[in-house]
Enzyme design. Structure first.
Site, PDB file in Angstrom:
ATOM      1  N   CYS A   1      35.732  46.438  30.752  1.00 59.52           N
ATOM      2  CA  CYS A   1      36.586  45.895  31.806  1.00 59.52           C
ATOM      3  C   CYS A   1      37.365  47.048  32.410  1.00 59.52           C
ATOM      4  CB  CYS A   1      37.528  44.836  31.239  1.00 59.52           C
ATOM      5  SG  CYS A   1      38.684  44.214  32.464  1.00 59.52           S
TER       6      CYS A   1
ATOM      7  N   ASN B   1      29.991  44.039  26.208  1.00 61.78           N
ATOM      8  CA  ASN B   1      29.810  42.811  25.441  1.00 61.78           C
ATOM      9  C   ASN B   1      28.781  43.038  24.356  1.00 61.78           C
ATOM     10  OD1 ASN B   1      30.719  41.411  28.129  1.00 61.78           O
ATOM     11  ND2 ASN B   1      30.776  39.914  26.496  1.00 61.78           N
TER      12      ASN B   1
HETATM   13  P1  HMG Z   1      45.856  41.693  45.706  1.00 65.99           P
HETATM   14  O1  HMG Z   1      45.864  43.120  46.129  1.00 65.99           O
HETATM   15  O2  HMG Z   1      47.101  41.096  45.137  1.00 65.99           O
HETATM   16  O3  HMG Z   1      45.264  40.721  46.834  1.00 65.99           O
HETATM   17  O4  HMG Z   1      44.692  41.554  44.642  1.00 65.99           O
HETATM   18  P2  HMG Z   1      45.659  40.458  48.324  1.00 65.99           P
HETATM   19  O5  HMG Z   1      45.405  38.993  48.553  1.00 65.99           O
HETATM   20  O6  HMG Z   1      47.018  41.023  48.634  1.00 65.99           O
HETATM   21  O7  HMG Z   1      44.549  41.276  49.136  1.00 65.99           O
HETATM   22  C1  HMG Z   1      44.487  42.686  49.115  1.00 65.99           C
HETATM   23  C2  HMG Z   1      43.235  43.133  49.869  1.00 65.99           C
HETATM   24  O8  HMG Z   1      42.074  42.695  49.166  1.00 65.99           O
HETATM   25  C3  HMG Z   1      43.120  42.518  51.268  1.00 65.99           C
HETATM   26  O9  HMG Z   1      42.399  43.448  52.048  1.00 65.99           O
HETATM   27  C4  HMG Z   1      42.237  41.326  51.039  1.00 65.99           C
HETATM   28  O10 HMG Z   1      41.518  40.930  52.188  1.00 65.99           O
HETATM   29  C5  HMG Z   1      41.295  41.836  49.985  1.00 65.99           C
HETATM   30  P3  HMG Z   1      43.181  44.384  53.138  1.00 65.99           P
HETATM   31  O11 HMG Z   1      43.912  43.405  54.020  1.00 65.99           O
HETATM   32  O12 HMG Z   1      44.129  45.240  52.315  1.00 65.99           O
HETATM   33  O13 HMG Z   1      42.058  45.123  53.801  1.00 65.99           O
HETATM   34  N1  HMG Z   1      40.758  40.737  49.161  1.00 65.99           N
HETATM   35  C6  HMG Z   1      39.465  40.451  49.010  1.00 65.99           C
HETATM   36  N2  HMG Z   1      38.346  41.026  49.519  1.00 65.99           N
HETATM   37  C7  HMG Z   1      37.166  40.469  49.166  1.00 65.99           C
HETATM   38  N3  HMG Z   1      37.046  39.396  48.329  1.00 65.99           N
HETATM   39  C8  HMG Z   1      38.148  38.826  47.806  1.00 65.99           C
HETATM   40  C9  HMG Z   1      39.414  39.364  48.144  1.00 65.99           C
HETATM   41  N4  HMG Z   1      40.661  39.014  47.798  1.00 65.99           N
HETATM   42  C10 HMG Z   1      41.488  39.862  48.443  1.00 65.99           C
HETATM   43  N5  HMG Z   1      38.016  37.772  46.972  1.00 65.99           N
HETATM   44  C11 HMG Z   1      42.944  40.241  43.664  1.00 65.99           C
HETATM   45  C12 HMG Z   1      44.415  40.308  44.024  1.00 65.99           C
HETATM   46  C13 HMG Z   1      42.765  39.052  42.735  1.00 65.99           C
HETATM   47  C14 HMG Z   1      42.120  40.051  44.917  1.00 65.99           C
HETATM   48  C15 HMG Z   1      42.546  41.576  42.982  1.00 65.99           C
HETATM   49  O14 HMG Z   1      43.443  41.833  41.944  1.00 65.99           O
HETATM   50  C16 HMG Z   1      41.155  41.547  42.418  1.00 65.99           C
HETATM   51  O15 HMG Z   1      40.179  41.480  43.150  1.00 65.99           O
HETATM   52  N6  HMG Z   1      41.016  41.629  41.079  1.00 65.99           N
HETATM   53  C17 HMG Z   1      39.733  41.568  40.416  1.00 65.99           C
HETATM   54  C18 HMG Z   1      39.764  42.325  39.148  1.00 65.99           C
HETATM   55  C19 HMG Z   1      38.448  42.204  38.438  1.00 65.99           C
HETATM   56  O16 HMG Z   1      37.428  41.884  39.006  1.00 65.99           O
HETATM   57  N7  HMG Z   1      38.472  42.510  37.110  1.00 65.99           N
HETATM   58  C20 HMG Z   1      37.314  42.480  36.308  1.00 65.99           C
HETATM   59  C21 HMG Z   1      36.813  41.107  36.031  1.00 65.99           C
HETATM   60  S1  HMG Z   1      37.735  40.249  34.758  1.00 65.99           S
HETATM   61  C22 HMG Z   1      36.972  40.712  33.283  1.00 65.99           C
HETATM   62  O17 HMG Z   1      36.193  41.625  33.268  1.00 65.99           O
HETATM   63  C23 HMG Z   1      37.248  39.905  32.040  1.00 65.99           C
HETATM   64  C24 HMG Z   1      36.108  38.952  31.654  1.00 65.99           C
HETATM   65  O18 HMG Z   1      34.887  39.651  31.469  1.00 65.99           O
HETATM   66  C25 HMG Z   1      36.457  38.210  30.364  1.00 65.99           C
HETATM   67  C26 HMG Z   1      36.899  39.153  29.236  1.00 65.99           C
HETATM   68  O19 HMG Z   1      36.153  40.085  28.874  1.00 65.99           O
HETATM   69  O20 HMG Z   1      38.003  38.916  28.753  1.00 65.99           O
HETATM   70  C27 HMG Z   1      35.882  37.890  32.745  1.00 65.99           C
HETATM   71 MG    MG Z   2      34.314  40.715  29.665  1.00 64.48          MG
END
Ligand code: HMG
Ligand code: MG
Length: 305
Positions: free
Chosen positions: A245, A254
């Site tokens: 992650c 994983n």
């Molecule tokens: P933020 O910066 O608070 O969001 O991020 P925002 O709403 O202020 O938007 C910021 C910018 O991102 C804007 O663009 C939005 O348009 C864009 P700008 O105006 O600056 O050009 N944006 C997007 N673009 C495309 N698709 C979207 C989107 N949303 C906003 N959906 C946010 C908040 C949630 C978006 C950000 O924190 C994020 O994307 N986080 C994802 C993190 C991630 O993917 N982590 C890894 C996956 S989790 C994991 O691995 C765990 C898991 O495997 C289980 C485990 O192992 O425990 C599942």
């Molecule tokens: Mg995971």
């Protein structure tokens, strides 16, 4: 031994694996991987993320990946389901546009991890998921939930099992059809896994839960075995043990899908996956990434070749 007759494997390599690669992997390589995984018989494949490309650039091309899945892979595998992470409404809009049938929302049982991963508190994340789930369901998309850090957090250390149970129940009440329990940094052991599941299974039925065990400390298969013995029958895994992650430094991938399948074969538990085809998929992506295959089954086969 008391274990389920069959296990549904959720392959997360193309998402959880490739999101953590230093260099972005080309769409062509992603499609080859997803196609080989479907050929191996996997029916649940998490193939990308509709997250912010600024946060996780490796998943930026997910729209194109899903369009190619629809055109090239889905017709040959009509019963396979290809899903993606959607943290907000923007994400679910992209998923609808790409014709997905399943998405996942992801919360955490640690405030600091929630902030680092999705830039909001746990409560804010749950509030944010409400319209995501409603929108998905009204487009006939089913929604899976994740809870991260269920056995420990890279920032806060110990995590409360009661809090994990509360968030899991909230996600189910909000409409998730199942919740996958993420040991994000792979610190759990069979002892802590069993304590956690005992707490959850007090109020949540086994068929609403999945386990998602990272293998940082080599405990993933042991934790999965305990989970199976406690009645869980959905297990996440990543081919070749890919990934980690981006917001959990040092976390390895994983449990390798090949190793999980080997264990299930040995236990006579059905899963529908062809281990030789899975091995081919793992070796192909490992070669493309110029790294060794992280699965023990693959290493054993290499040394016997
Ligand atoms: P933020 O910066 O608070 O969001 O991020 P925002 O709403 O202020 O938007 C910021 C910018 O991102 C804007 O663009 C939005 O348009 C864009 P700008 O105006 O600056 O050009 N944006 C997007 N673009 C495309 N698709 C979207 C989107 N949303 C906003 N959906 C946010 C908040 C949630 C978006 C950000 O924190 C994020 O994307 N986080 C994802 C993190 C991630 O993917 N982590 C890894 C996956 S989790 C994991 O691995 C765990 C898991 O495997 C289980 C485990 O192992 O425990 C599942
Ligand atoms: Mg995971």
């Amino acid at each position: 031994m008391n274990t389920p007759k069959s296990v549904r494997i959720v392959e997360v390599g193309p998402r959880d694996g490739l999101q953590n690669e230093k260099h972005a992997v080309s769409t062509q390589i992603k499609i080859q991987l997803i196609s080989q995984l479907a050929d191996a018989g996997l029916k649940n494949i998490e193939a990308g993320s509709f997250v912010s490309p600024k946060w996780v650039p490796q998943m930026a091309g997910s729209d194109e990946v899903f369009k190619l899945i629809n055109a090239e892979i889905q017709p040959a595998h009509p019963d396979a389901l290809f899903s993606a992470l959607t943290p907000n409404e923007f994400g679910v809009d992209r998923a609808i546009e790409c014709g997905l049938k399943e998405v996942a929302v992801f919360a955490a049982a640690s405030e600091q991890f929630s902030q680092k991963n999705i830039n909001c508190s746990i409560l804010e994340s749950l509030e944010r998921f409400m319209p995501v789930i409603t929108k998905a369901q009204s487009a006939n998309i089913r929604v899976r939930g994740y809870v991260s850090c269920v056995l420990g957090c890279p920032y806060e250390g110990q995590v409360s099992a009661t809090l994990v149970a509360k968030i899991t129940q909230q996600l189910l009440d909000m409409g998730c059809y199942e919740v996958s329990l993420g040991d994000t940094i792979g610190v759990g052991t069979p002892a802590s896994t069993s304590i956690l599941l005992n707490e959850l299974l007090d109020s949540i039925p086994t068929d609403k839960l999945a386990v998602h065990m990272h293998d940082t400390y080599g405990q993933a298969l042991a934790n999965i075995l305990i989970s199976l013995q406690m009645g869980i029958s959905v297990v996440d895994s990543a081919v070749a043990g890919l990934g980690g992650c981006p917001y959990a430094k040092g976390a390895s991938g994983n449990v390798a899908s090949e190793d999980l399948v080997y264990m299930l074969n040995g236990m006579g538990i059905e899963h529908g996956v062809d281990i030789d085809k899975l091995l081919l998929a793992g070796n192909t992506i490992s070669a493309a990434l110029n790294r060794s295959n992280g699965s023990k089954f693959a290493s054993a086969n290499l040394s016997m070749a």
